[in-house]
Design an enzyme around this catalytic site. Structure first.
Site, short mmCIF file in Angstrom:
data_model
loop_
_atom_site.label_atom_id
_atom_site.label_comp_id
_atom_site.label_asym_id
_atom_site.label_seq_id
_atom_site.Cartn_x
_atom_site.Cartn_y
_atom_site.Cartn_z
N HIS B 11 44.41 20.77 2.50
CA HIS B 11 44.13 22.29 2.46
C HIS B 11 45.08 23.14 1.59
O HIS B 11 45.42 24.11 2.16
CB HIS B 11 43.50 22.86 3.74
CG HIS B 11 42.22 22.48 4.15
ND1 HIS B 11 40.99 22.88 3.60
CD2 HIS B 11 41.69 21.45 5.09
CE1 HIS B 11 39.85 22.42 4.20
NE2 HIS B 11 40.35 21.37 5.08
N ASP B 48 39.40 17.46 0.37
CA ASP B 48 39.99 18.66 0.74
C ASP B 48 41.64 18.63 0.66
O ASP B 48 42.49 19.21 1.35
CB ASP B 48 39.66 19.15 2.12
CG ASP B 48 38.28 19.79 2.19
OD1 ASP B 48 37.51 19.88 1.23
OD2 ASP B 48 37.75 19.86 3.36
N HIS B 84 35.58 21.35 0.19
CA HIS B 84 36.40 22.73 -0.14
C HIS B 84 36.89 22.55 -1.51
O HIS B 84 36.85 23.50 -2.25
CB HIS B 84 37.78 22.83 0.83
CG HIS B 84 37.25 23.67 2.08
ND1 HIS B 84 37.76 24.87 2.30
CD2 HIS B 84 36.82 22.99 2.97
CE1 HIS B 84 37.16 25.20 3.84
NE2 HIS B 84 36.82 24.39 3.99
#
Lengths: 508, 416
Positions: B11, B48, B84
């Site tokens: 992330h 991600d 994501h």
């Protein structure tokens, strides 16, 4: 109007009609007698011959035919003198001005002409809110093609009894009912499937991807969830309802539950020393409890390890299965559990655990005044007398009996399937407010159903005995009268449906 | 013996707070350095890697530089999208970096027929065969699993790895709903290692009939909950897997260099003065050096409102004692006098999800399936996330508005 008979005699509950000679009427057929204000729905429950001639003369004439070979012997005005008498009962009365349906409190007019039920009369079978399909309206053996629905929320929370002997179509009925509600979110249904026969059909439904969840340990079912239940999620109450224990054995179980909490089952299986002997647990009682846990659930402790004869109860997995299933049911999903690899008691235990949890959840929702936000939950149990027979219902913590008695207050119901209605006590039968009655040759079974039906079926003994495969009578407090139905074959429903295909997307 | 690193859910670019953003990047850099130090043959990143499909370029630049260093050591990097860093509407940074040759996207499928037929990627150095399915928004990848040609994958020989970015129902300990994850039966059998992403907790489990399923969890954390879990003992890092014809050893390597401390204050029936005193007491602690400090205030105040509690002096004191970050969470704090918080939860994301779930029933009458039920809640969350996206540099207002509108339309299934 095509006249098929005329009312000639009788009394309330026993109306006698004369059949028109070229319009044969069947047992169970539904007919309409009509006047300027009302339509009266009649159902045939008996047929017999009638004649204007002296019986002795008829017998003599028959002798001439079969003994003397007078093959061309005919009665003068045959159709006028010899006929069929039809016994019928009035099922319902509809006021023509507003289609209100009432219980008939008067006789149709004497000598009323009677016709067959037609498309124009389908208001007798008004479609209900939250509809639950029970079959097509049937007149005698003829499928009229008019779908019969009842209010599913009401019917499922007030329990459904499916009474059928083998081969009369109960599996097909359940498949049709489940097929119908698969895309409806007013109910969550749990099917404990000991023959693993439901998923194959139901997964063809267009809504199965979103609404059908299949739990099995069989290989080769992509998308199926593993049917594994962490033994720590089992509580003593779950077990007491499905496995018989004596009082000392029950006390022993509670002792371990209090001492070890969620590990109680494992500690019982492990305990070779009877660690609570000084506190009143007899080694013999412990030994019997251990044996029952092994024989009924397949759980034992061997060579320092826990072992389970089946793949369902697990000590290192399946911790969220019960919560998952309860959540799915409380969001209106349909869950099929393949319990074909389980012994009777283990299957009932799985249902018992889920039933206990869902009832707890729904009781809490009711206390919060939020029950109306949740769908009704229904649990299908095959061979219902295993838990609802006279000798079972008073066993401590039999959750199925509890649901049968008070589940409707919490929107939790049973769909109980049985070949032996006679062994289910009247108290429980009376709580099964919708009965789906298939053909049954045994008078004692018919009597048990008839005596607890929501409508007066006292004259329907012959009718029930003569029902063919797939033909049934629906008796429910949520219908105006006992409705004859023909259940369509699930293969016919499933054939035209194609499960929605995944949207083709570019794969990167 | 050959080995590979299994990383997921970095992330990168996730935090608004600059310090946490930097610490997150450092955790990733530490993971890369460890891979070089341990001399792994290749790195597998299971989704991600970045927090958005188009993250801030300064993060991309720093992450790229580090990955380039790794590549220069002869270590291949294989990547799948996560939920994501994938976008159905636009190109992802993953595509850009794949095209630049920095790493290789794994998924190479042929879905000309009604089945998704995955091709294996062969790691030349080790002979390992890798196939996988990327993550998608709202778990759309479920459909790919349904359509997957499992037989073909199962019949392939050799050491096989299956990369994925989704929750597996049988592996989850109650943290995810059934419809947010998929059953293990969707996976092809006979793989040696199932390399997962999406789940932020370290998980290793052998499934009957399958190989080892592993989630390394996040390398640092994506939100407050992740940090709280770290404070409660959740390890942050990745796995190094030794193998020949099968998995021989699996080693977890930690990547989070700072400790995380959690203090909880129960404000039930307390006044704002009481809470202030409890906060002051926390400041007496003397072990804040290099520490990420979380203070969670929850409960219902007897009097006053939560905004009466000035937390700045507490922050200042803790920073003065060497903390790298102080995070004070009062999302679950309400007041009897000013009771305007109905959802008790910890993280903003959780609150958003719950609100959408609770209200999704109001959309039952709408014709779009994407607005109904759980799917509706997920769509609403995706729309909200899309609406939160900022304007890019040099992007005109109207281009920005068009871009966001088009993205939202696609999420709702109404766009092209």
């Amino acid at each position: 109007m095509e006249v098929v008979s005329q009312i000639i005699n009788g009394a309330q509950g026993e109306i006698i009609l004369r059949e028109k000679s070229d319009k044969p009427i069947e047992l169970g057929e539904i007919l309409i007698a009509e006047d300027s204000d009302n339509k009266i729905l009649l159902q045939v429950y008996d047929l017999q011959y009638g004649s204007q001639l002296d019986p002795k003369r008829i017998e003599y004439a028959s002798g001439l035919t079969i003994e003397e070979k007078w093959e061309d012997l005919k009665f003068h005005d045959q159709e006028l003198r010899n006929y069929v008498l039809v016994k019928a009962k009035a099922l319902a009365q509809m006021k023509k001005d507003d289609n209100t349906i009432l219980v008939p409190k008067r006789l149709p007019k004497h000598f009323s002409m009677v016709r067959r039920f037609s498309e124009d009369d389908k208001e007798f079978i008004a479609k209900q809110e939250n509809s639950l399909l029970l079959g097509n309206l049937r007149s005698g053996s003829k499928d009229l093609g008019i779908k019969v629905h009842i209010n599913g929320v009401e019917a499922l929370s007030h329990h459904v009894l499916v009474a059928a002997t083998t081969g009369r179509g109960k599996s097909n009925f359940l498949k049709v009912m489940l097929w119908d509600v698969l895309d409806k979110d007013y109910c969550g249904i749990l099917v404990l499937d000991p023959h693993d026969e439901y998923y194959d059909v139901l997964e063809k439904h267009p809504a199965s991807r979103e609404n059908l969840f299949y739990y099995t340990n069989k290989k080769g079912f992509a998308g199926a969830y593993s049917l594994r239940i962490d033994v720590k999620t089992i509580k003593p109450d779950d077990l007491f309802g499905v496995v018989s224990f004596t009082e000392p054995q029950e006390q022993a179980v509670i002792k371990y539950w209090k001492a070890f909490g969620e590990n109680w089952l494992l500690e019982i299986a492990r305990d070779k020393e009877c660690i609570f002997e000084k506190e009143g647990v007899h080694p013999g009682s412990l030994s019997v409890v251990q044996r029952k846990i092994h024989t009924k659930l397949g759980i034992q402790f061997e060579d320092g390890n826990f072992a389970c004869d089946n793949e369902v109860f697990d000590i290192s997995g399946g911790e969220k299965t019960i919560d998952d299933v309860c959540r799915l049911l409380s969001t209106g999903k349909k869950v099929v559990m393949d319990t074909s690899m389980l012994m009777d008691e283990a299957e009932l235990l799985v249902g018992s655990i889920i039933a206990n949890r869902i009832l707890e959840v729904y009781k809490a929702k009711k206390a919060e005044n939020r029950l109306k936000e949740f769908p009704v939950v229904s649990i299908v149990i095959e061979e219902a007398p295993r838990v609802l027979a006279e000798n079972k219902i008073n066993e401590a913590n039999n959750i199925y009996a509890t649901i049968a008695r008070e589940g409707r207050k919490f929107k939790v119901g049973l769909i109980a399937i049985t070949q032996l209605s006679s062994v289910i006590p009247k108290e429980i039968m009376a709580n099964m407010n919708t009965k789906v009655i298939f053909g049954n040759e045994l008078a004692v079974e018919r009597e048990a159903i008839i005596s607890s039906a929501s409508q007066d079926l006292s004259k329907d003994g012959k009718n029930i005995a003569s029902l063919n495969k797939g033909e049934a009578i629906i008796s429910s407090i949520f219908t105006n009268f006992a409705i004859p139905v023909k259940v369509p074959l699930i293969d016919e429903l499933a054939k035209p449906a194609a499960r929605s295909q995944p949207v083709q997307r570019k794969v990167m | 013996m050959p080995s590979f690193a299994h990383i997921s859910d970095c992330h990168l670019g996730a935090w608004r707070d600059k310090t946490l953003r930097k610490l997150n990047l450092e955790a990733f850099e530490k993971a890369m350095d460890k891979c070089v130090e341990k001399n792994v043959d290749f790195i597998l990143i299971c989704g991600d890697l970045f927090d958005k499909n188009i993250p801030d370029l300064d993060i991309v630049e720093q992450a790229t530089r580090k990955m380039r260093q790794v590549r220069n050591q002869g270590i291949e990097i294989y990547v799948i999208y996560g939920s994501h860093d994938y976008s159905p509407a636009a190109t992802s940074i993953i595509d850009v970096l794949h095209s630049s040759g920095l790493f290789t996207k794994i998924m190479d499928a042929d879905n000309a027929t009604d089945k998704v037929s995955l091709k294996f990627l062969h790691d030349k150095k080790t002979g390992a065969k890798i196939a996988g399915i990327s993550g998608r928004r709202a778990s759309i990848e479920k459909y790919y699993y349904e359509m997957l040609d499992r037989e073909k994958l199962e019949s392939e020989g050799g050491f096989k790895i299956f990369a994925f970015h989704i929750g597996v129902n049988e592996l989850m300990g109650g943290s995810m709903h059934t419809d947010e994850c998929i059953p293990v039966s969707f996976f092809p059998r006979n793989f040696d290692y199932y390399a997962g992403g999406h789940i932020h907790s370290r998980t290793e489990k052998k499934e009957n009939g399958y190989g080892l399923f592993v989630y390394p969890g996040t390398t640092f954390g994506w939100n407050y909950n992740d940090l709280e879990n770290a404070a409660n003992g959740e390890e942050r890092g990745f796995f190094i897997v030794d193998f020949d014809s099968s998995v021989k050893n699996v080693e977890f390597v930690e990547t989070m260099k700072n400790s995380v401390k959690l203090f909880e204050i129960n404000a039930d029936n307390k006044t704002t003065d009481d809470v202030r005193k409890m906060l002051d007491k926390i400041c007496d602690d003397n072990s804040f050096e290099n520490c990420i400090t979380l203070i969670k205030i929850k409960g219902v105040l007897a009097s006053g409102k939560s905004s009466d509690i000035n937390t700045q002096p507490v922050r200042d004191k803790i920073y003065a004692k060497g903390a790298v970050n102080v995070f004070i969470n009062r999302n679950a704090l309400s007041s009897k006098e000013f009771d305007d918080i109905k959802i008790k939860a910890d993280a903003r994301e959780t609150i958003e999800e719950r609100i959408f779930r609770e209200h999704s029933g109001m959309c039952a009458a709408y014709s779009l399936n994407t607005l109904k039920g759980d799917e509706g809640a997920r769509s609403a969350k995706a729309v909200l996330d899309a609406a939160k996206e900022g304007k890019k540099e040099n992007e005109t207002k109207s281009d920005y508005a068009d871009r966001i509108a088009a993205k939202i339309a696609r999420i709702l299934g109404a766009g092209t």
